[in-house]
Motif scaffolding. Structure first.
Motif, mmCIF file in Angstrom:
data_model
loop_
_atom_site.group_PDB
_atom_site.id
_atom_site.type_symbol
_atom_site.label_atom_id
_atom_site.label_comp_id
_atom_site.label_asym_id
_atom_site.label_seq_id
_atom_site.Cartn_x
_atom_site.Cartn_y
_atom_site.Cartn_z
ATOM 1 N N PRO A 200 11.739 23.147 -20.599
ATOM 2 C CA PRO A 200 11.635 21.997 -19.698
ATOM 3 C C PRO A 200 11.556 20.703 -20.517
ATOM 4 O O PRO A 200 11.038 20.693 -21.638
ATOM 5 N N TYR A 201 12.054 19.625 -19.941
ATOM 6 C CA TYR A 201 12.017 18.342 -20.662
ATOM 7 C C TYR A 201 11.690 17.165 -19.741
ATOM 8 O O TYR A 201 11.604 16.024 -20.195
ATOM 9 N N TYR A 202 11.453 17.447 -18.466
ATOM 10 C CA TYR A 202 11.252 16.398 -17.468
ATOM 11 C C TYR A 202 10.523 17.037 -16.296
ATOM 12 O O TYR A 202 10.843 18.156 -15.900
ATOM 13 N N SER A 203 9.517 16.351 -15.751
ATOM 14 C CA SER A 203 8.729 16.968 -14.682
ATOM 15 C C SER A 203 8.291 15.907 -13.683
ATOM 16 O O SER A 203 7.219 15.308 -13.810
ATOM 17 N N PRO A 204 9.114 15.654 -12.652
ATOM 18 C CA PRO A 204 8.763 14.642 -11.659
ATOM 19 C C PRO A 204 7.798 15.191 -10.626
ATOM 20 O O PRO A 204 7.619 16.402 -10.488
ATOM 21 N N ALA A 205 7.185 14.309 -9.884
ATOM 22 C CA ALA A 205 6.401 14.722 -8.725
ATOM 23 C C ALA A 205 7.349 15.051 -7.589
ATOM 24 O O ALA A 205 8.431 14.474 -7.466
ATOM 25 N N ALA A 206 6.968 16.001 -6.760
ATOM 26 C CA ALA A 206 7.763 16.322 -5.582
ATOM 27 C C ALA A 206 7.738 15.132 -4.626
ATOM 28 O O ALA A 206 6.788 14.335 -4.626
ATOM 29 N N PRO A 207 8.789 14.960 -3.804
ATOM 30 C CA PRO A 207 8.809 13.838 -2.853
ATOM 31 C C PRO A 207 7.547 13.792 -2.000
ATOM 32 O O PRO A 207 7.125 14.807 -1.424
ATOM 33 N N GLY A 208 6.929 12.621 -1.940
ATOM 34 C CA GLY A 208 5.739 12.438 -1.128
ATOM 35 C C GLY A 208 4.455 12.927 -1.765
ATOM 36 O O GLY A 208 3.407 12.909 -1.134
ATOM 37 N N ARG A 209 4.527 13.354 -3.013
ATOM 38 C CA ARG A 209 3.338 13.860 -3.695
ATOM 39 C C ARG A 209 3.153 13.114 -5.020
ATOM 40 O O ARG A 209 4.072 12.468 -5.521
ATOM 41 N N GLU A 211 0.984 14.751 -7.681
ATOM 42 C CA GLU A 211 0.728 15.712 -8.753
ATOM 43 C C GLU A 211 2.057 16.226 -9.311
ATOM 44 O O GLU A 211 3.066 16.320 -8.609
ATOM 45 N N ARG A 212 2.026 16.580 -10.603
ATOM 46 C CA ARG A 212 3.231 17.057 -11.285
ATOM 47 C C ARG A 212 2.949 18.398 -11.952
ATOM 48 O O ARG A 212 1.836 18.659 -12.402
ATOM 49 N N GLU A 213 3.961 19.237 -12.023
ATOM 50 C CA GLU A 213 3.806 20.553 -12.616
ATOM 51 C C GLU A 213 3.436 20.461 -14.091
ATOM 52 O O GLU A 213 2.555 21.182 -14.571
ATOM 53 N N LEU A 214 4.106 19.574 -14.835
ATOM 54 C CA LEU A 214 3.916 19.471 -16.281
ATOM 55 C C LEU A 214 3.627 18.020 -16.641
ATOM 56 O O LEU A 214 4.523 17.262 -17.028
ATOM 57 N N PRO A 215 2.369 17.580 -16.530
ATOM 58 C CA PRO A 215 2.045 16.169 -16.752
ATOM 59 C C PRO A 215 2.352 15.673 -18.160
ATOM 60 O O PRO A 215 2.498 14.458 -18.365
ATOM 61 N N ALA A 216 2.464 16.586 -19.128
ATOM 62 C CA ALA A 216 2.751 16.155 -20.498
ATOM 63 C C ALA A 216 4.205 15.739 -20.694
ATOM 64 O O ALA A 216 4.548 15.132 -21.715
#
Length: 457
Positions: A200-209, A211-216
């Protein structure tokens, strides 16, 4: 990742005294098999038989019931062979062993009695069921071991359990971000003999949320550092179960753009697979993308942003999510490329600089971006430079070409957001791309092929 467990050992339920059976003859991993056979046997000669397939698919965390059906006429031998016989009516046309699976559509009502990951096939003659069989899909191959890679957030390392130094494929997902796509692709590749890193290289928040899966990882698709792959190579070099002299990239969508930029700049790569690729670097997006009209690049190298093609009219296109008008990301990208030809020239990825073999696959009806034309551009530039290239372009394929042809493909354009292609075209393209990509990687990462490439360098 979708895999069918070895089916020769699954129980078979015959519902009539006559020996009607649904027989499956296949290698252990049906989803990747070139010529699996699914037959209904023991039927009366020339009998009409209705075959229904049903399964549960988990969508947004909830079970959704999918179903497809088709009618066949048995041969004089009392056999219906899905790979040989075209249905006379039903959810798909033409002989296609995968047809009952990709042509499934969601149906109303409670989820079927089968568990998620199980497809139930039922054969009926004259309104009476004569045979039934469960085909089990599974995410985990017991012959593959998977471990997290602490050095890279969300990454996994997958490899066959058997001993030996394996060539490596680094899997890169697309603009959906997060870990799932890269992880599942790595596991699929490991099931075919490769060591694989799902990166993985990018981890956006889901629409309307929020929190993110991979904050780093970056929340915006802005100036993603391509040269981070050098760190992955160093990590691989420290292992004794891989051959760090044989490393390929397998990228999908924005991951294909990533892979092609890397191939044009990193000399240690042995081969590249780019599925629904881009031949240029595009504008990034997200809260860090900059003011409207200025923008920032999707990728960087050596700490510097790469030249990019701006989008034009992207916000207007997104209005479709509010109004119900079709949303096709391809349109603002094509408008931007047409309006800024000098930017497109500067952003062109120098795919001809990569000396190793490359496979590109695109869809002529791709509505995310014109991957068919861009794959063709890549192939032409590389062939002109004398570089070994495999090009697969599917006129009736869309953006979803990274599959195996066994998953339902009927819903890609069901909502306002359009991905393109026909259900049949996408399924057939998926099956061919996966088969050809595996064969390509086995050739390209063979020890003798890499020795020849090293000698040329």
């Amino acid at each position: 990742m979708t895999r069918l467990l070895p089916l020769a050992f699954l129980s078979l339920l015959c519902l009539h005294a006559a020996a009607q059976t649904i027989r499956v003859s296949t290698p252990a991993v049906l989803a990747a098999a070139d010529s699996p056979a699914i037959t209904i046997e023991g039927l009366p000669p020339h009998a009409r038989v209705a075959l229904v397939a049903e399964r549960v698919v988990i969508e947004r965390g909830a079970p959704v019931r999918y179903r497809a059906g088709a009618d066949f006429v048995a041969g004089a031998d009392g056999i219906v062979d899905l790979g040989r016989d075209a249905p006379v009516a039903g959810s798909y046309r033409g002989a296609d062993v995968r047809g009952l699976f990709w042509s499934m559509v969601p149906i109303a009502g409670a989820a079927a009695a089968t568990e998620a990951g199980v497809a139930r096939m039922t054969a009926t003659v004259d309104g009476k069921p004569v045979a039934s069989r469960d085909l089990r899909f599974d995410q985990d191959d017991p012959q593959v071991q998977v471990e997290p890679v602490a050095a890279f957030p969300g990454a996994v390392f997958a490899r066959p359990r058997t001993a030996g130094r394996r060539p490596v494929v680094i899997a890169l997902g697309g603009s959906e971000g997060g870990a799932r796509s890269a992880r599942e692709l790595a596991m699929r590749l490991a099931a075919h003999g490769f060591a694989a890193v799902g990166l993985p290289y990018y981890s956006p928040a889901a629409p309307g949320r929020t929190e993110r899966e991979l904050p780093a990882l970056p929340a915006s698709f802005v100036e993603i550092p391509v040269d981070r792959l050098n760190q992955v190579r160093d990590w691989l070099a420290a292992r004794d179960d891989v051959d760090d002299g044989r490393i390929a990239l397998y990228g999908v969508s924005k991951g294909a753009e990533f892979a092609l930029v890397a191939a044009s700049r990193l000399t240690w790569l042995s081969a590249v697979v780019a599925i629904v690729p881009s031949d240029v670097v595009w504008q990034g997006w997200g809260q860090d993308a900059g003011a409207t009209g200025a923008g920032r690049s999707s990728f960087s190298f050596g700490g510097k942003p790469l030249p990019f093609v701006p989008n034009l009219g992207f916000q207007q296109e997104l209005e479709g999510f509010r109004t119900g008008a079709p949303v096709r990301y391809r349109r603002p990208m094509e408008k931007g490329r047409a309006a800024f030809p000098q930017a497109a020239l500067a952003a062109r990825i120098r795919v001809e600089d990569f000396e190793g073999p490359m496979l590109v696959a695109g869809g002529g009806d791709d509505q995310m971006w014109d991957s068919g034309a861009m794959a063709q551009n890549i192939a032409e530039r590389r062939l002109e430079a004398g570089r070994p290239t495999v090009s697969l372009v599917f006129p009736d394929g869309g953006h979803m070409l990274n599959g195996t042809g066994w998953e339902p493909t009927t819903q890609y354009d069901a909502g306002v957001f359009k991905l393109g292609g026909t259900p049949e075209g996408n399924a057939r393209a998926q099956a061919e791309v996966w088969r050809e990509a595996l064969a390509f990687l086995h050739r390209a990462l063979a020890a003798d092929a890499n020795a020849a490439l090293a000698a040329r360098r």
